[in-house]
Design a protein around this motif. Structure first.
Motif, PDB file in Angstrom:
ATOM      1  N   THR A 194      19.166  63.281  56.511  1.00  0.00           N
ATOM      2  CA  THR A 194      20.600  63.045  56.649  1.00  0.00           C
ATOM      3  C   THR A 194      21.096  63.527  58.001  1.00  0.00           C
ATOM      4  OG1 THR A 194      20.931  63.219  54.268  1.00  0.00           O
ATOM      5  CG2 THR A 194      22.877  63.536  55.650  1.00  0.00           C
ATOM      6  N   LEU A 195      20.612  64.688  58.427  1.00  0.00           N
ATOM      7  CA  LEU A 195      21.040  65.214  59.724  1.00  0.00           C
ATOM      8  C   LEU A 195      20.562  64.338  60.874  1.00  0.00           C
ATOM      9  CD1 LEU A 195      20.587  69.035  59.154  1.00  0.00           C
ATOM     10  CD2 LEU A 195      22.725  67.728  59.205  1.00  0.00           C
ATOM     11  N   VAL A 196      19.348  63.826  60.779  1.00  0.00           N
ATOM     12  CA  VAL A 196      18.847  62.922  61.822  1.00  0.00           C
ATOM     13  C   VAL A 196      19.700  61.654  61.865  1.00  0.00           C
ATOM     14  CG1 VAL A 196      16.890  61.479  62.534  1.00  0.00           C
ATOM     15  CG2 VAL A 196      16.494  63.821  61.746  1.00  0.00           C
ATOM     16  N   ALA A 197      20.003  61.096  60.695  1.00  0.00           N
ATOM     17  CA  ALA A 197      20.832  59.889  60.636  1.00  0.00           C
ATOM     18  C   ALA A 197      22.252  60.166  61.125  1.00  0.00           C
ATOM     19  CB  ALA A 197      20.851  59.342  59.207  1.00  0.00           C
ATOM     20  N   LEU A 198      22.764  61.362  60.815  1.00  0.00           N
ATOM     21  CA  LEU A 198      24.103  61.732  61.272  1.00  0.00           C
ATOM     22  C   LEU A 198      24.162  61.797  62.794  1.00  0.00           C
ATOM     23  CD1 LEU A 198      26.999  62.626  60.654  1.00  0.00           C
ATOM     24  CD2 LEU A 198      26.129  64.978  60.492  1.00  0.00           C
ATOM     25  N   ARG A 199      23.133  62.358  63.409  1.00  0.00           N
ATOM     26  CA  ARG A 199      23.095  62.413  64.876  1.00  0.00           C
ATOM     27  C   ARG A 199      23.114  61.015  65.471  1.00  0.00           C
ATOM     28  NH1 ARG A 199      18.070  65.161  66.909  1.00  0.00           N
ATOM     29  NH2 ARG A 199      17.212  63.137  66.436  1.00  0.00           N
ATOM     30  N   GLU A 200      22.366  60.098  64.860  1.00  0.00           N
ATOM     31  CA  GLU A 200      22.371  58.702  65.321  1.00  0.00           C
ATOM     32  C   GLU A 200      23.755  58.074  65.158  1.00  0.00           C
ATOM     33  OE1 GLU A 200      19.854  56.873  66.741  1.00  0.00           O
ATOM     34  OE2 GLU A 200      18.791  58.783  66.845  1.00  0.00           O
ATOM     35  N   LYS A 201      24.433  58.400  64.082  1.00  0.00           N
ATOM     36  CA  LYS A 201      25.729  57.783  63.765  1.00  0.00           C
ATOM     37  C   LYS A 201      26.854  58.291  64.664  1.00  0.00           C
ATOM     38  CE  LYS A 201      28.385  55.932  60.172  1.00  0.00           C
ATOM     39  NZ  LYS A 201      28.278  54.516  60.379  1.00  0.00           N
ATOM     40  N   ILE A 202      26.900  59.626  64.898  1.00  0.00           N
ATOM     41  CA  ILE A 202      28.043  60.190  65.633  1.00  0.00           C
ATOM     42  C   ILE A 202      27.737  60.472  67.099  1.00  0.00           C
ATOM     43  CG2 ILE A 202      29.024  61.148  63.521  1.00  0.00           C
ATOM     44  CD1 ILE A 202      28.143  63.941  64.459  1.00  0.00           C
ATOM     45  N   GLY A 203      26.489  60.386  67.494  1.00  0.00           N
ATOM     46  CA  GLY A 203      26.115  60.631  68.882  1.00  0.00           C
ATOM     47  C   GLY A 203      25.759  62.088  69.136  1.00  0.00           C
ATOM     48  N   GLN A 204      24.980  62.279  70.181  1.00  0.00           N
ATOM     49  CA  GLN A 204      24.452  63.607  70.493  1.00  0.00           C
ATOM     50  C   GLN A 204      25.556  64.614  70.827  1.00  0.00           C
ATOM     51  OE1 GLN A 204      21.135  64.539  70.200  1.00  0.00           O
ATOM     52  NE2 GLN A 204      22.008  66.578  70.423  1.00  0.00           N
ATOM     53  N   ALA A 205      26.562  64.205  71.565  1.00  0.00           N
ATOM     54  CA  ALA A 205      27.616  65.153  71.969  1.00  0.00           C
ATOM     55  C   ALA A 205      28.356  65.706  70.755  1.00  0.00           C
ATOM     56  CB  ALA A 205      28.596  64.486  72.931  1.00  0.00           C
ATOM     57  N   SER A 206      28.766  64.840  69.847  1.00  0.00           N
ATOM     58  CA  SER A 206      29.458  65.297  68.637  1.00  0.00           C
ATOM     59  C   SER A 206      28.517  66.108  67.759  1.00  0.00           C
ATOM     60  CB  SER A 206      30.001  64.111  67.837  1.00  0.00           C
ATOM     61  OG  SER A 206      31.057  63.490  68.525  1.00  0.00           O
ATOM     62  N   PHE A 207      27.271  65.658  67.660  1.00  0.00           N
ATOM     63  CA  PHE A 207      26.307  66.364  66.824  1.00  0.00           C
ATOM     64  C   PHE A 207      26.042  67.781  67.347  1.00  0.00           C
ATOM     65  CE2 PHE A 207      22.069  67.432  65.254  1.00  0.00           C
ATOM     66  CZ  PHE A 207      22.237  67.181  63.904  1.00  0.00           C
ATOM     67  N   THR A 208      26.022  67.949  68.647  1.00  0.00           N
ATOM     68  CA  THR A 208      25.820  69.269  69.241  1.00  0.00           C
ATOM     69  C   THR A 208      27.009  70.185  68.967  1.00  0.00           C
ATOM     70  OG1 THR A 208      24.405  68.346  70.968  1.00  0.00           O
ATOM     71  CG2 THR A 208      25.399  70.490  71.417  1.00  0.00           C
ATOM     72  N   ARG A 209      28.200  69.650  68.990  1.00  0.00           N
ATOM     73  CA  ARG A 209      29.407  70.447  68.692  1.00  0.00           C
ATOM     74  C   ARG A 209      29.478  70.871  67.230  1.00  0.00           C
ATOM     75  NH1 ARG A 209      34.480  67.418  69.767  1.00  0.00           N
ATOM     76  NH2 ARG A 209      35.374  69.277  68.854  1.00  0.00           N
ATOM     77  N   LEU A 210      28.940  70.045  66.349  1.00  0.00           N
ATOM     78  CA  LEU A 210      29.081  70.264  64.912  1.00  0.00           C
ATOM     79  C   LEU A 210      28.571  71.626  64.435  1.00  0.00           C
ATOM     80  CD1 LEU A 210      29.929  69.172  62.150  1.00  0.00           C
ATOM     81  CD2 LEU A 210      27.786  67.887  62.089  1.00  0.00           C
ATOM     82  N   PRO A 211      27.334  72.013  64.669  1.00  0.00           N
ATOM     83  CA  PRO A 211      26.889  73.316  64.154  1.00  0.00           C
ATOM     84  C   PRO A 211      27.582  74.502  64.822  1.00  0.00           C
ATOM     85  CG  PRO A 211      25.154  72.310  65.456  1.00  0.00           C
ATOM     86  CD  PRO A 211      26.247  71.288  65.309  1.00  0.00           C
ATOM     87  N   ARG A 212      27.911  74.358  66.076  1.00  0.00           N
ATOM     88  CA  ARG A 212      28.607  75.456  66.762  1.00  0.00           C
ATOM     89  C   ARG A 212      29.996  75.677  66.168  1.00  0.00           C
ATOM     90  NH1 ARG A 212      26.608  73.505  72.684  1.00  0.00           N
ATOM     91  NH2 ARG A 212      24.482  74.231  72.415  1.00  0.00           N
ATOM     92  N   THR A 213      30.692  74.578  65.925  1.00  0.00           N
ATOM     93  CA  THR A 213      32.018  74.678  65.314  1.00  0.00           C
ATOM     94  C   THR A 213      31.902  75.177  63.885  1.00  0.00           C
ATOM     95  OG1 THR A 213      32.762  72.845  66.704  1.00  0.00           O
ATOM     96  CG2 THR A 213      34.126  73.389  64.793  1.00  0.00           C
ATOM     97  N   TRP A 214      30.908  74.706  63.165  1.00  0.00           N
ATOM     98  CA  TRP A 214      30.666  75.119  61.783  1.00  0.00           C
ATOM     99  C   TRP A 214      30.494  76.640  61.681  1.00  0.00           C
ATOM    100  CZ3 TRP A 214      30.943  73.220  57.041  1.00  0.00           C
ATOM    101  CH2 TRP A 214      30.250  73.839  56.019  1.00  0.00           C
ATOM    102  N   VAL A 215      29.648  77.175  62.520  1.00  0.00           N
ATOM    103  CA  VAL A 215      29.393  78.620  62.487  1.00  0.00           C
ATOM    104  C   VAL A 215      30.650  79.391  62.874  1.00  0.00           C
ATOM    105  CG1 VAL A 215      28.094  80.492  63.592  1.00  0.00           C
ATOM    106  CG2 VAL A 215      26.914  78.415  62.849  1.00  0.00           C
TER     107      VAL A 215
END
Length: 86
Positions: free
Chosen positions: A23-44
């Motif tokens: 799911t995480l791999v597919a999510l990165r493909e769907k939202i793009g690398q820039a958004s995916f990189t922000r996601l865990p940092r914002t989450w934490v």
């Protein structure tokens, strides 16, 4: 088994780990690398020292990407069958 709601006896089951990672791999493909990189940092940053849910994660992914991800997450986390095209 759907990994988004595995129940008590399957919370550490293969589906949760394998499909969760997929799911995480597919999510990165769907939202793009820039958004995916922000996601865990914002989450934490938002949830350190606290609790959060799968729904909180889905909401944050949508917020960061600016996309409606409900159908994506429903398919990947709550449908019993694995997605065929991703």
């Amino acid at each position: 088994m759907a990994p988004g709601d595995p129940g008590f006896h399957q919370m550490f089951g293969v589906s949760v780990y394998n499909r969760g990672g997929m799911t995480l791999v597919a999510l990165r493909e769907k939202i793009g690398q820039a958004s995916f990189t922000r996601l865990p940092r914002t989450w934490v940053r938002r949830h350190q020292y606290g609790n959060a849910t799968t729904e909180d994660f889905m909401r944050l992914a949508g917020e960061i990407s600016g996309r409606g991800l409900g159908p994506f997450f429903r398919t990947w986390l709550y449908d019993r069958a694995e997605p065929r095209n991703w």
